[in-house]
Design a protein around this motif. Structure first.
Motif, PDB file in Angstrom:
ATOM      1  N   MET A 232       1.029   4.076  -3.003  1.00 45.45           N
ATOM      2  CA  MET A 232       0.820   5.493  -2.704  1.00 45.45           C
ATOM      3  C   MET A 232       2.044   6.311  -3.098  1.00 45.45           C
ATOM      4  SD  MET A 232       1.419   8.221  -0.446  1.00 45.45           S
ATOM      5  CE  MET A 232       1.919   7.645   1.138  1.00 45.45           C
TER       6      MET A 232
ATOM      7  N   ARG B  86       2.075   6.880  -6.858  1.00 45.38           N
ATOM      8  CA  ARG B  86       1.066   7.832  -7.331  1.00 45.38           C
ATOM      9  C   ARG B  86       1.351   9.268  -6.902  1.00 45.38           C
ATOM     10  NH1 ARG B  86      -2.995   3.833  -5.862  1.00 45.38           N
ATOM     11  NH2 ARG B  86      -3.576   5.166  -4.112  1.00 45.38           N
ATOM     12  N   THR B  87       2.092   9.447  -5.806  1.00 48.26           N
ATOM     13  CA  THR B  87       2.357  10.801  -5.313  1.00 48.26           C
ATOM     14  C   THR B  87       3.799  11.242  -5.561  1.00 48.26           C
ATOM     15  OG1 THR B  87       2.859   9.983  -3.096  1.00 48.26           O
ATOM     16  CG2 THR B  87       0.567  10.653  -3.540  1.00 48.26           C
TER      17      THR B  87
ATOM     18  N   ALA C 205      -4.075   2.126   0.159  1.00 44.75           N
ATOM     19  CA  ALA C 205      -3.288   3.154  -0.528  1.00 44.75           C
ATOM     20  C   ALA C 205      -4.087   4.433  -0.774  1.00 44.75           C
ATOM     21  CB  ALA C 205      -2.737   2.606  -1.845  1.00 44.75           C
ATOM     22  N   ALA C 206      -5.345   4.331  -1.140  1.00 41.81           N
ATOM     23  CA  ALA C 206      -6.156   5.525  -1.410  1.00 41.81           C
ATOM     24  C   ALA C 206      -6.303   6.380  -0.151  1.00 41.81           C
ATOM     25  CB  ALA C 206      -7.529   5.130  -1.945  1.00 41.81           C
ATOM     26  N   ASP C 207      -6.485   5.740   1.003  1.00 44.86           N
ATOM     27  CA  ASP C 207      -6.586   6.480   2.260  1.00 44.86           C
ATOM     28  C   ASP C 207      -5.249   7.120   2.622  1.00 44.86           C
ATOM     29  OD1 ASP C 207      -9.202   5.660   2.362  1.00 44.86           O
ATOM     30  OD2 ASP C 207      -8.936   4.330   4.095  1.00 44.86           O
ATOM     31  N   LEU C 208      -4.150   6.398   2.398  1.00 44.42           N
ATOM     32  CA  LEU C 208      -2.825   6.951   2.658  1.00 44.42           C
ATOM     33  C   LEU C 208      -2.549   8.170   1.779  1.00 44.42           C
ATOM     34  CD1 LEU C 208      -0.715   3.683   2.900  1.00 44.42           C
ATOM     35  CD2 LEU C 208      -1.401   5.187   4.784  1.00 44.42           C
ATOM     36  N   GLU C 209      -2.961   8.075   0.522  1.00 42.26           N
ATOM     37  CA  GLU C 209      -2.758   9.195  -0.403  1.00 42.26           C
ATOM     38  C   GLU C 209      -3.553  10.419   0.060  1.00 42.26           C
ATOM     39  OE1 GLU C 209      -3.127  10.224  -5.157  1.00 42.26           O
ATOM     40  OE2 GLU C 209      -3.383   8.181  -4.474  1.00 42.26           O
ATOM     41  N   ARG C 210      -4.795  10.231   0.429  1.00 45.95           N
ATOM     42  CA  ARG C 210      -5.603  11.340   0.914  1.00 45.95           C
ATOM     43  C   ARG C 210      -4.984  11.948   2.172  1.00 45.95           C
ATOM     44  NH1 ARG C 210     -10.137   8.956   1.224  1.00 45.95           N
ATOM     45  NH2 ARG C 210     -10.020   8.346   3.399  1.00 45.95           N
TER      46      ARG C 210
ATOM     47  N   GLU D 221       0.838  -1.208   0.000  1.00 45.94           N
ATOM     48  CA  GLU D 221       0.000   0.000   0.000  1.00 45.94           C
ATOM     49  C   GLU D 221       0.872   1.258   0.000  1.00 45.94           C
ATOM     50  OE1 GLU D 221      -3.331  -0.191  -0.408  1.00 45.94           O
ATOM     51  OE2 GLU D 221      -3.019  -2.342  -0.499  1.00 45.94           O
ATOM     52  N   LEU D 222       1.940   1.250   0.784  1.00 47.36           N
ATOM     53  CA  LEU D 222       2.864   2.392   0.792  1.00 47.36           C
ATOM     54  C   LEU D 222       3.530   2.566  -0.570  1.00 47.36           C
ATOM     55  CD1 LEU D 222       4.623   2.107   4.262  1.00 47.36           C
ATOM     56  CD2 LEU D 222       3.205   3.983   3.445  1.00 47.36           C
TER      57      LEU D 222
END
Length: 72
Positions: free
Chosen positions: A9, A12-13, A60-65, A5-6
């Motif tokens: 993320m 993507r970032t 991952a989506a929550d980590l990105e947010r 997940e990290l």
């Protein structure tokens, strides 16, 4: 468990967020310095200071947010 997940993320970032993973079992002084009491703990730093923190596994989506807004 959090590594994929990290990685997702971080990919993507890229260029906007620097993702650093610390093994607090291998680096216990870091855990003590930053008051890490549970694993995983995700801390957001802005301008060298902790801006927000959450504990527990996240997709991952929550980590990105969280990384972009500071909101879990």
């Amino acid at each position: 468990m959090m590594a994929p997940e990290l990685a997702a993320m971080a990919q993507r970032t890229a260029g906007r967020v620097l993702v650093v993973k610390v093994d607090t079992e291998a680096q216990p002084t870091w855990a003590e310095r930053f008051g890490i009491r549970s694993i995983p703990t995700i801390a957001l730093f802005r301008h060298g200071r902790e801006a927000a923190r959450v504990a527990g596994a996240r997709p991952a989506a929550d980590l990105e947010r969280f990384a972009l807004t500071g909101q879990a």
